[in-house]
Design an enzyme around this catalytic site. Structure first.
Site, mmCIF file in Angstrom:
data_model
loop_
_atom_site.group_PDB
_atom_site.id
_atom_site.type_symbol
_atom_site.label_atom_id
_atom_site.label_comp_id
_atom_site.label_asym_id
_atom_site.label_seq_id
_atom_site.Cartn_x
_atom_site.Cartn_y
_atom_site.Cartn_z
ATOM 1 N N ASN A 72 46.854 11.570 66.180
ATOM 2 C CA ASN A 72 47.994 11.739 65.275
ATOM 3 C C ASN A 72 47.796 13.020 64.465
ATOM 4 O O ASN A 72 46.938 13.080 63.588
ATOM 5 C CB ASN A 72 48.078 10.520 64.332
ATOM 6 C CG ASN A 72 49.163 10.683 63.296
ATOM 7 O OD1 ASN A 72 50.077 11.494 63.459
ATOM 8 N ND2 ASN A 72 49.067 9.920 62.209
ATOM 9 N N LYS A 76 49.801 14.465 62.357
ATOM 10 C CA LYS A 76 50.458 14.510 61.032
ATOM 11 C C LYS A 76 51.140 15.876 60.838
ATOM 12 O O LYS A 76 51.638 16.419 61.802
ATOM 13 C CB LYS A 76 49.449 14.213 59.920
ATOM 14 C CG LYS A 76 48.603 12.972 60.230
ATOM 15 C CD LYS A 76 47.735 12.584 59.073
ATOM 16 C CE LYS A 76 46.575 11.754 59.563
ATOM 17 N NZ LYS A 76 45.803 11.168 58.493
ATOM 18 N N HIS A 119 53.325 3.853 59.939
ATOM 19 C CA HIS A 119 52.102 4.494 59.431
ATOM 20 C C HIS A 119 52.080 4.368 57.908
ATOM 21 O O HIS A 119 53.133 4.448 57.254
ATOM 22 C CB HIS A 119 52.062 5.967 59.850
ATOM 23 C CG HIS A 119 50.723 6.590 59.604
ATOM 24 N ND1 HIS A 119 50.324 6.986 58.354
ATOM 25 C CD2 HIS A 119 49.687 6.827 60.422
ATOM 26 C CE1 HIS A 119 49.084 7.459 58.426
ATOM 27 N NE2 HIS A 119 48.672 7.380 59.680
ATOM 28 N N GLU A 141 44.944 0.000 60.842
ATOM 29 C CA GLU A 141 44.444 1.137 60.077
ATOM 30 C C GLU A 141 44.301 0.735 58.608
ATOM 31 O O GLU A 141 45.285 0.788 57.853
ATOM 32 C CB GLU A 141 45.424 2.303 60.155
ATOM 33 C CG GLU A 141 45.655 2.840 61.532
ATOM 34 C CD GLU A 141 46.036 4.316 61.498
ATOM 35 O OE1 GLU A 141 45.250 5.123 61.999
ATOM 36 O OE2 GLU A 141 47.079 4.651 60.935
HETATM 37 C C1 PEP Z 1 45.709 8.343 60.604
HETATM 38 O O1 PEP Z 1 46.276 8.989 59.723
HETATM 39 O O2 PEP Z 1 46.387 7.659 61.384
HETATM 40 C C2 PEP Z 1 44.249 8.392 60.713
HETATM 41 C C3 PEP Z 1 43.642 7.481 61.419
HETATM 42 O O3 PEP Z 1 43.632 9.406 60.056
HETATM 43 P P1 PEP Z 1 42.047 9.745 59.984
HETATM 44 O O4 PEP Z 1 41.483 9.579 61.378
HETATM 45 O O5 PEP Z 1 41.977 11.163 59.531
HETATM 46 O O6 PEP Z 1 41.443 8.775 59.027
#
Ligand code: PEP
Length: 247
Positions: A7, A9, A96, A165
């Site tokens: 991802n 972003k 998300h 997450e």
């Molecule tokens: C995310 O934003 O979906 C994510 C998992 O970020 P990170 O791996 O940077 O924690």
């Protein structure tokens, strides 16, 4: 089949395709390539060109979000599942924590999932508890609520993937301990069974996954793959995550 989903972003311009070229060339030489799928969710601005570039290759392109309406509407700056699918994306993230914190409600998320599925997008549905919910032993009830309020038994479960997450883990370098993560993934799978009965969706983990801590995750067989933020912006880190996972 395992999933490694990057991802991006708010990252990436057209030349950032070089990162994906490197990942693709690693994958095409990797003896384990048939054991996993690579999906990248770049910003909207790059979806069409990335899809075209990787059309006959094995990197799939998805979107990071979609609007909760089907085709066209008068919502400024919104992008519908129909529009995302029309440029060739195959997946979309929904729910998300970045978007939940900007106001996405369960009702909106349910429409996002519904219209994404209706437009033949596979949905990567994100759930996760925040720091205070974790501290107050509310992790399981939070996850149950997030799942049951949005996912409905009439949805096509074959086109849904769930990404767990924990919000306190995203971008912080903090990860759950192995025992907690195992218990939580079992809990998520149990809740999914109550919604979908047999053959429930794959469950991924996301939150500060990198090339060093992937060893810990690889021992948890209940985890069907990873949603990777920060480390997916570096081809080396992303490739090392896959390499170390299959070491
Ligand atoms: C995310 O934003 O979906 C994510 C998992 O970020 P990170 O791996 O940077 O924690």
């Amino acid at each position: 089949m395992k999933y490694f989903i990057g991802n991006w972003k708010m990252f990436g311009v057209p030349r950032s395709i070089n990162i994906l070229n490197k990942i693709n060339s690693f994958r095409s030489r990797d003896k384990n390539r048939n054991k996993y799928r690579v999906i990248i969710t770049p910003p909207y601005t790059l979806i069409e060109s990335f899809v075209k570039h990787f059309r006959n290759k094995k990197i799939m392109i998805g979107s990071q979000n979609c609007y909760q309406k089907d085709q066209f509407s008068s919502n400024t700056a919104a992008v519908s599942p129909y529009m995302i699918r029309s440029v060739g994306a195959k997946y979309t993230l929904v729910g998300h924590s970045d978007n939940r914190s900007e106001g996405d409600t369960d009702l909106m998320l349910r429409d996002k999932v519904k219209f994404a599925l209706r437009n033949n997008l596979k949905v990567i549905f994100c759930i996760g508890e925040n720091k205070s919910q974790k501290k107050n032993n509310k992790t399981f009830s939070t996850l149950r609520r997030q799942l049951t309020k949005v996912l409905k038994k009439e949805f096509n479960k074959k086109n849904i993937i769930v990404a767990y997450e924990p919000i306190w883990s995203i971008g912080t370098g903090k990860i759950p301990n192995q025992k907690d993560l195992l218990k939580t993934s079992i809990h998520i799978k149990k809740v999914l069974k109550t919604i979908f009965r047999k053959n429930s969706p794959a469950v991924l983990y996301g939150g500060s996954v990198d090339e060093n801590n992937i060893d810990m995750f690889r021992e948890i067989k209940e985890i069907d793959g990873f949603l990777i933020g920060g480390a997916s912006k570096s081809s080396k880190k992303f490739i090392d995550i896959i390499k170390n996972y299959y070491r």
